[in-house]
Design a protein around this motif. Structure first.
Motif, short mmCIF file in Angstrom:
data_model
loop_
_atom_site.label_atom_id
_atom_site.label_comp_id
_atom_site.label_asym_id
_atom_site.label_seq_id
_atom_site.Cartn_x
_atom_site.Cartn_y
_atom_site.Cartn_z
N THR A 107 52.85 79.93 26.40
CA THR A 107 53.70 78.68 27.24
C THR A 107 52.63 77.36 27.02
OG1 THR A 107 54.44 78.87 29.54
CG2 THR A 107 55.68 79.47 28.06
N GLY A 108 53.30 76.31 27.51
CA GLY A 108 52.34 75.08 27.83
C GLY A 108 51.54 75.80 29.39
N LEU A 109 52.89 75.72 30.32
CA LEU A 109 52.12 76.41 31.92
C LEU A 109 51.63 77.72 31.93
CD1 LEU A 109 56.16 75.65 33.34
CD2 LEU A 109 53.79 73.74 33.34
N ASP A 110 51.80 78.55 30.71
CA ASP A 110 50.36 79.53 30.74
C ASP A 110 49.06 78.75 30.72
OD1 ASP A 110 52.84 81.32 31.41
OD2 ASP A 110 52.76 81.49 29.03
N HIS B 183 34.71 73.10 28.57
CA HIS B 183 33.80 72.05 27.93
C HIS B 183 34.42 71.40 27.90
CE1 HIS B 183 31.06 75.65 28.62
NE2 HIS B 183 29.73 74.57 28.58
N LEU B 184 35.20 71.08 26.80
CA LEU B 184 35.46 69.53 26.11
C LEU B 184 35.66 69.18 27.18
CD1 LEU B 184 38.08 71.17 24.35
CD2 LEU B 184 36.14 70.89 23.44
N ARG B 185 35.77 67.33 26.66
CA ARG B 185 36.47 65.92 27.24
C ARG B 185 37.05 64.95 26.43
NH1 ARG B 185 31.18 63.98 29.58
NH2 ARG B 185 29.49 65.38 29.54
N GLY B 186 37.96 64.45 27.45
CA GLY B 186 39.27 63.71 27.46
C GLY B 186 40.13 64.43 27.69
N CYS B 187 41.39 64.67 26.98
CA CYS B 187 42.91 64.67 27.77
C CYS B 187 43.15 65.63 26.67
CB CYS B 187 43.68 63.92 28.15
SG CYS B 187 44.32 62.31 26.75
N LEU B 188 44.43 66.28 27.44
CA LEU B 188 45.40 67.30 27.12
C LEU B 188 46.21 66.83 26.44
CD1 LEU B 188 45.44 69.72 24.95
CD2 LEU B 188 45.30 71.06 27.65
N LEU B 189 47.13 67.13 25.09
CA LEU B 189 48.63 66.03 25.41
C LEU B 189 48.99 67.64 25.44
CD1 LEU B 189 49.50 63.02 22.97
CD2 LEU B 189 50.49 63.55 25.19
N LEU B 190 50.20 67.79 26.04
CA LEU B 190 50.33 70.42 25.59
C LEU B 190 52.39 70.26 25.62
CD1 LEU B 190 49.70 73.27 25.91
CD2 LEU B 190 49.25 72.26 28.30
N ASP B 191 52.59 70.28 24.34
CA ASP B 191 53.97 71.03 24.37
C ASP B 191 54.39 72.20 25.68
OD1 ASP B 191 56.66 71.46 24.05
OD2 ASP B 191 56.20 72.96 22.14
N VAL B 192 55.26 72.11 26.64
CA VAL B 192 55.71 72.55 26.95
C VAL B 192 56.26 74.16 26.65
CG1 VAL B 192 57.68 73.36 28.61
CG2 VAL B 192 56.30 71.57 28.92
N VAL C 150 58.50 69.64 38.11
CA VAL C 150 57.75 69.99 39.52
C VAL C 150 56.55 70.47 39.71
CG1 VAL C 150 58.11 71.03 41.27
CG2 VAL C 150 59.65 69.37 40.83
N GLN C 151 56.60 72.18 38.66
CA GLN C 151 55.71 72.95 38.51
C GLN C 151 54.08 72.32 37.85
OE1 GLN C 151 56.26 77.47 36.69
NE2 GLN C 151 54.56 77.61 36.62
N ALA C 152 55.02 71.83 36.59
CA ALA C 152 53.83 71.04 35.85
C ALA C 152 52.82 70.10 36.41
CB ALA C 152 54.43 70.22 34.90
N MET C 153 53.65 68.90 37.25
CA MET C 153 53.17 68.28 38.72
C MET C 153 51.97 69.07 39.52
SD MET C 153 53.43 65.99 36.34
CE MET C 153 53.04 64.07 37.30
N ARG C 154 52.87 69.75 40.06
CA ARG C 154 51.52 70.61 41.37
C ARG C 154 50.81 71.12 40.60
NH1 ARG C 154 56.67 73.65 44.27
NH2 ARG C 154 57.81 71.84 45.61
N GLY C 155 51.02 71.21 39.11
CA GLY C 155 49.97 71.82 38.50
C GLY C 155 48.17 71.11 38.17
N GLY C 156 48.99 69.47 38.72
CA GLY C 156 47.79 69.22 38.08
C GLY C 156 47.74 68.06 37.15
#
Length: 231
Positions: free
Chosen positions: A86-89, A71-80, A116-122
């Motif tokens: 993890t951030g990927l999880d 339900h949140l709006r905006g963006c996410l700054l996420l530590d890997v 690569v995994q992060a970018m493929r995940g969007g």
């Protein structure tokens, strides 16, 4: 997914992070920072707030999940790399939940396969810590714009879906014929109905879908895909 569930439960018992309270029913667009390094969270918060952004920070993926991220709006700054999930999880979990928060990954230990995994995940960006102020702000601005676009798309889909849900089963059958370019008499023959009855169904479904032309109806129903129309 098991460790994400465990982290969620532990955070719920020990809730008390350094984020402001969020109204889950009326969330404002904000930058959501998830990092286990408190000093870094505070530093990022100061930089972003000075630039005019609303900021909420979280110490773990589990703590963030307490706040209904779908339900949140905006963006996410996420530590890997964080203790526990993890951030990927978290990225994978958010995708399953249908969240529309663009993700910027931050890492001091990033490598090519992880990127690569992060970018493929969007993910919209992948920055090394500490990111220069101008690089960080530019990435956040891009992510916030993308977040606005994604939220508008989701809101539009929900509006169209709610209208479609008001149609009767027969109106949905008629709609399927109309958007495939079939004439009323053809639809009537295929459905074993009178042509005037099909015309009445067509008029009602056009009103319910808020469409004034067949072209507009086709465009609107395309937004419901990949949900199949009746055969």
């Amino acid at each position: 997914m098991g460790h994400l569930t465990m982290a969620f439960s532990e955070s719920k018992r020990a809730s008390g992070g350094d984020h402001d309270a969020i109204d889950p029913e009326r969330p404002e667009a904000a930058v959501h920072v998830v990092d286990d390094d408190e000093s870094l969270r505070n530093a990022i918060r100061r930089v972003l707030q000075l630039a005019g952004f609303e900021v909420h920070t979280y110490a773990s993926a589990g703590e963030f999940l307490l706040h209904r991220p779908d339900h949140l709006r905006g963006c996410l700054l996420l530590d890997v790399r964080m203790p526990g999930p993890t951030g990927l999880d978290l990225q994978e979990s958010l995708a399953r939940r249908g969240a529309v928060l663009p993700i910027i990954f931050l890492t001091g230990n990033g490598d090519l396969p992880m990127c690569v995994q992060a970018m493929r995940g969007g993910a919209v960006d992948f920055l090394s810590k500490p990111a220069p102020r101008d690089v960080l702000l530019a990435a956040v601005q891009r992510a916030m714009r993308r977040g606005d676009e994604l939220m508008a798309e989701r809101d539009q889909f929900q509006r169209v879906q709610s209208r479609y849900d008001t149609l009767t089963s027969r109106e949905r059958e008629v709609l399927a014929g109309v958007v495939r370019g079939k004439l009323n008499k053809t639809i009537a023959f295929e459905l074993g109905s009178a042509e005037r009855t099909i015309k009445a169904h067509r008029a009602r479904l056009m009103e319910k879908m808020h469409c004034r032309s067949v072209a507009e109806l086709v465009h609107v129903t395309e937004q419901l895909q990949p949900r199949p129309l009746p055969a």
